[in-house]
Write a protein that holds these residues in place. Sequence first.
Motif, PDB file in Angstrom:
ATOM      1  N   ALA A 116      60.426 129.418  77.285  1.00 45.10           N
ATOM      2  CA  ALA A 116      62.033 129.112  76.872  1.00 45.10           C
ATOM      3  C   ALA A 116      62.403 128.447  78.030  1.00 45.10           C
ATOM      4  O   ALA A 116      63.452 127.617  78.123  1.00 45.10           O
ATOM      5  N   ALA A 165      67.148 129.056  79.508  1.00 40.76           N
ATOM      6  CA  ALA A 165      67.025 129.642  78.271  1.00 40.76           C
ATOM      7  C   ALA A 165      66.407 131.345  78.582  1.00 40.76           C
ATOM      8  O   ALA A 165      66.740 132.210  77.889  1.00 40.76           O
ATOM      9  N   PHE A 180      69.276 133.096  79.812  1.00 41.41           N
ATOM     10  CA  PHE A 180      70.114 133.103  78.345  1.00 41.41           C
ATOM     11  C   PHE A 180      69.862 134.511  77.691  1.00 41.41           C
ATOM     12  O   PHE A 180      70.656 135.507  77.285  1.00 41.41           O
ATOM     13  N   PHE A 181      68.643 134.642  77.374  1.00 33.41           N
ATOM     14  CA  PHE A 181      67.968 135.768  76.682  1.00 33.41           C
ATOM     15  C   PHE A 181      68.049 136.922  77.428  1.00 33.41           C
ATOM     16  O   PHE A 181      68.270 138.111  76.865  1.00 33.41           O
ATOM     17  N   PRO A 228      74.201 127.452  73.134  1.00 33.31           N
ATOM     18  CA  PRO A 228      73.318 127.853  74.086  1.00 33.31           C
ATOM     19  C   PRO A 228      73.308 127.425  75.462  1.00 33.31           C
ATOM     20  O   PRO A 228      73.535 125.980  75.439  1.00 33.31           O
ATOM     21  N   ALA A 229      72.883 128.083  76.391  1.00 35.00           N
ATOM     22  CA  ALA A 229      72.708 127.645  77.773  1.00 35.00           C
ATOM     23  C   ALA A 229      71.830 126.555  77.996  1.00 35.00           C
ATOM     24  O   ALA A 229      70.720 126.603  77.389  1.00 35.00           O
ATOM     25  N   MET A 246      73.743 130.833  57.250  1.00 29.50           N
ATOM     26  CA  MET A 246      73.503 130.238  58.575  1.00 29.50           C
ATOM     27  C   MET A 246      74.777 129.625  58.872  1.00 29.50           C
ATOM     28  O   MET A 246      75.140 128.756  58.076  1.00 29.50           O
ATOM     29  N   TYR A 274      76.797 127.232  62.562  1.00 25.03           N
ATOM     30  CA  TYR A 274      76.937 126.866  63.904  1.00 25.03           C
ATOM     31  C   TYR A 274      78.167 127.646  64.192  1.00 25.03           C
ATOM     32  O   TYR A 274      79.235 127.144  63.650  1.00 25.03           O
ATOM     33  N   LEU A 321      73.764 128.067  66.754  1.00 28.21           N
ATOM     34  CA  LEU A 321      73.070 128.621  65.370  1.00 28.21           C
ATOM     35  C   LEU A 321      72.615 129.961  65.283  1.00 28.21           C
ATOM     36  O   LEU A 321      71.883 130.336  66.053  1.00 28.21           O
ATOM     37  N   ASN A 322      73.015 130.567  64.166  1.00 29.11           N
ATOM     38  CA  ASN A 322      72.474 132.235  63.889  1.00 29.11           C
ATOM     39  C   ASN A 322      72.946 132.218  62.643  1.00 29.11           C
ATOM     40  O   ASN A 322      73.520 131.577  61.762  1.00 29.11           O
ATOM     41  N   TYR A 323      72.337 133.560  62.224  1.00 33.09           N
ATOM     42  CA  TYR A 323      72.770 133.884  60.809  1.00 33.09           C
ATOM     43  C   TYR A 323      74.175 134.743  60.869  1.00 33.09           C
ATOM     44  O   TYR A 323      74.477 135.135  61.662  1.00 33.09           O
ATOM     45  N   ARG A 365      65.069 136.918  72.434  1.00 33.77           N
ATOM     46  CA  ARG A 365      65.044 135.871  71.347  1.00 33.77           C
ATOM     47  C   ARG A 365      66.268 135.720  70.726  1.00 33.77           C
ATOM     48  O   ARG A 365      67.253 136.507  70.587  1.00 33.77           O
ATOM     49  N   ILE A 366      66.452 134.642  69.981  1.00 35.77           N
ATOM     50  CA  ILE A 366      67.865 134.266  69.478  1.00 35.77           C
ATOM     51  C   ILE A 366      68.181 135.302  68.459  1.00 35.77           C
ATOM     52  O   ILE A 366      69.516 135.599  68.161  1.00 35.77           O
ATOM     53  N   THR A 367      67.198 135.868  67.780  1.00 40.35           N
ATOM     54  CA  THR A 367      67.513 136.791  66.680  1.00 40.35           C
ATOM     55  C   THR A 367      68.172 138.300  67.263  1.00 40.35           C
ATOM     56  O   THR A 367      68.111 139.283  66.499  1.00 40.35           O
ATOM     57  N   ILE A 424      62.950 127.784  70.609  1.00 36.57           N
ATOM     58  CA  ILE A 424      63.470 128.729  71.505  1.00 36.57           C
ATOM     59  C   ILE A 424      64.814 129.088  70.943  1.00 36.57           C
ATOM     60  O   ILE A 424      65.023 130.390  70.743  1.00 36.57           O
ATOM     61  N   TYR A 425      65.824 128.057  70.540  1.00 33.13           N
ATOM     62  CA  TYR A 425      67.082 128.620  70.241  1.00 33.13           C
ATOM     63  C   TYR A 425      67.090 128.463  68.813  1.00 33.13           C
ATOM     64  O   TYR A 425      68.077 129.149  68.402  1.00 33.13           O
ATOM     65  N   GLU A 426      66.581 127.634  67.806  1.00 28.63           N
ATOM     66  CA  GLU A 426      66.940 127.397  66.460  1.00 28.63           C
ATOM     67  C   GLU A 426      65.770 127.679  65.409  1.00 28.63           C
ATOM     68  O   GLU A 426      66.144 128.206  64.275  1.00 28.63           O
ATOM     69  N   ASP A 474      63.923 130.126  64.724  1.00 26.31           N
ATOM     70  CA  ASP A 474      64.140 131.644  64.192  1.00 26.31           C
ATOM     71  C   ASP A 474      64.926 131.664  63.025  1.00 26.31           C
ATOM     72  O   ASP A 474      65.070 132.772  62.412  1.00 26.31           O
ATOM     73  N   ILE A 475      65.977 130.680  63.075  1.00 30.60           N
ATOM     74  CA  ILE A 475      67.255 131.031  62.394  1.00 30.60           C
ATOM     75  C   ILE A 475      66.753 130.332  60.812  1.00 30.60           C
ATOM     76  O   ILE A 475      67.600 130.096  60.029  1.00 30.60           O
ATOM     77  N   MET A 491      74.611 121.791  56.142  1.00 28.28           N
ATOM     78  CA  MET A 491      75.741 122.343  57.107  1.00 28.28           C
ATOM     79  C   MET A 491      76.633 120.830  57.481  1.00 28.28           C
ATOM     80  O   MET A 491      77.875 121.417  57.836  1.00 28.28           O
TER      81      MET A 491
END
Lengths: 160, 387
Positions: A25, A29, A32-33, A56-57, A100, A102, A113-115, A148-150, B130-132, B134-135, B145
């Motif tokens: 990472a 990051a 961040f995690f 995110p950072a 999903m 932003y 970005l996430n669910y 992790r991001i999830t 790392i950040y995206e 996984d989504i 989007m």
Amino acid sequence: MQTPDPISKPITIAGHWNFEYRYFAGAVASRFFNEIKINRRIMGTRVPSTGRVLVPARSFCDASYERTGEWVEVGPEGTLDIFTIVAAKFPGLPDPPFVMGYVTLDGADTAVLNYVRGVDLTDIEAAGNKLMAKPRVRAIFSDVREGRITDFHFELIAPI
Amino acid sequence: MRDPVAIIGVGQTTYRRRHVERNTAELVRDAVEAALTDAQIDSDAIGVIVGGVAPDALAGINHIDMASISRPGVPYFRVNTGGATGSSAFLAAMSWIASGRCDVALVVAVERMGYATTAQAVFNSIFDPIYEKDISISTISMIAMRATMLMQEYGYTTDHWASLAAKNSLASQNNDTLENPRLFDKAQVLASPILSWPIRTLEACPMSEGVCVAVLASEKFVGARRAAWVLGTGAFSDAYAMGDRIRRPEGSLVELLTLRRSAEKAYREAGIANPSEVIDCVEIQAPFASAEAMAYSALGLCEAKNGPAFLDRLLEGRTRALVNPSGGPQAANPVSATALIRIVECALQVRGLAGKRQLDGVRHAVATGQGGATQFSTAVVLGSNRP
């Protein structure tokens, strides 16, 4: 109709391309995690000259290349800026439907970005039109967090 | 520009879901042969070959260009900027000529995605692990989007996307590079299943394979050949992640700064002060209707806030510039080649060789390239007259 000549029949050979990795990472990051995993909080990094908080950072500002400085806690509430509702099944990706998007967390200047879970998707067209209003959301942390991001997702603060 | 460069030949295979009669090298050879014939040159005139191939995993072969594009005895390198690969390769080839390293350059862009059985999973792998990644973001959800942002910011509707998809489908019927172009109307788009809201299935580009080749030459080599002159070019990059540039002080994600800056530079080089009064033909590298609409204001065809009104006029055929007479990437979008196809379509238009899709009196045409999550943009202005 003419019978195809077996000698000229096209041949295709089955194959795979599934290599395994451990993605590093990087320092920023990783922190961040770890903040999410250990402290259940989302932290961004500040760009010294502009004051912008990146979430995110990031270790540097993507626009100016300037190194970021202090860490700043943001959220856990924010605004769903843009989104999509994935409604079709694609091989290798999760089963639909899901949302999903932003989200700009309160105190941040960039979006993560996430669910977005917990949205009523029985009528996707109706749900899409409602989510256009940039609803407020809150980050929900998983009970089991692995760095992790999830480890978190977003939920609507008020039903739409 | 100091030393004018021109396109003197083009060659294309057909574009279709999957080519079953030819392997990649054979497809390339077909398109190269057609381009050399069009340019009236022998292969020994070629001073450099620039290959364009986007993610390797679409073909399932690392560096498929080594097996299919590179030729013995000729300098070779590959370019990859995602969907902008073809136009980036074009600009790289052009700079070889402009700097005097050679007089003739061959640009070969290849897409071989038809045998990928998990294409959207491959597209997921182009995003940050790392950040995206996984989504489960893919190129379709990425564009969906941005479509919601265009609707929020400017008032575009899902009707706009469906109408534009239908317009491109109608135009594609005249394009003889397409095998079995799809024909549908707005109602059929709106009745097709939701893919990734607000995008519906018939609005999405089909999976497409094929090879596109352009022959570039220095001014002194062109001679009496029928040429499309490169009047101006621009190429700009931006940050990797969309969330990092969702609202930059200088412009939002959907203001498409990369293309705006590319187009401004290309117009400046071409001496075009008011593109909406000079450009006759536009080929936009946009695999979805919303991505096409996002480009109009960046290309200077309208103000951003007037985008929906411009689109309405375009749908009624009331704009000066005609957009995507080929049907554009919504008809066929072979990823690695699609941005070069836009340039080649413009070259055919200014050379008067576009067949059934030829527009009347095209003197100035502009082609765009768009790669990554709008991370890379290119603009190339072509003209019928030597600069």
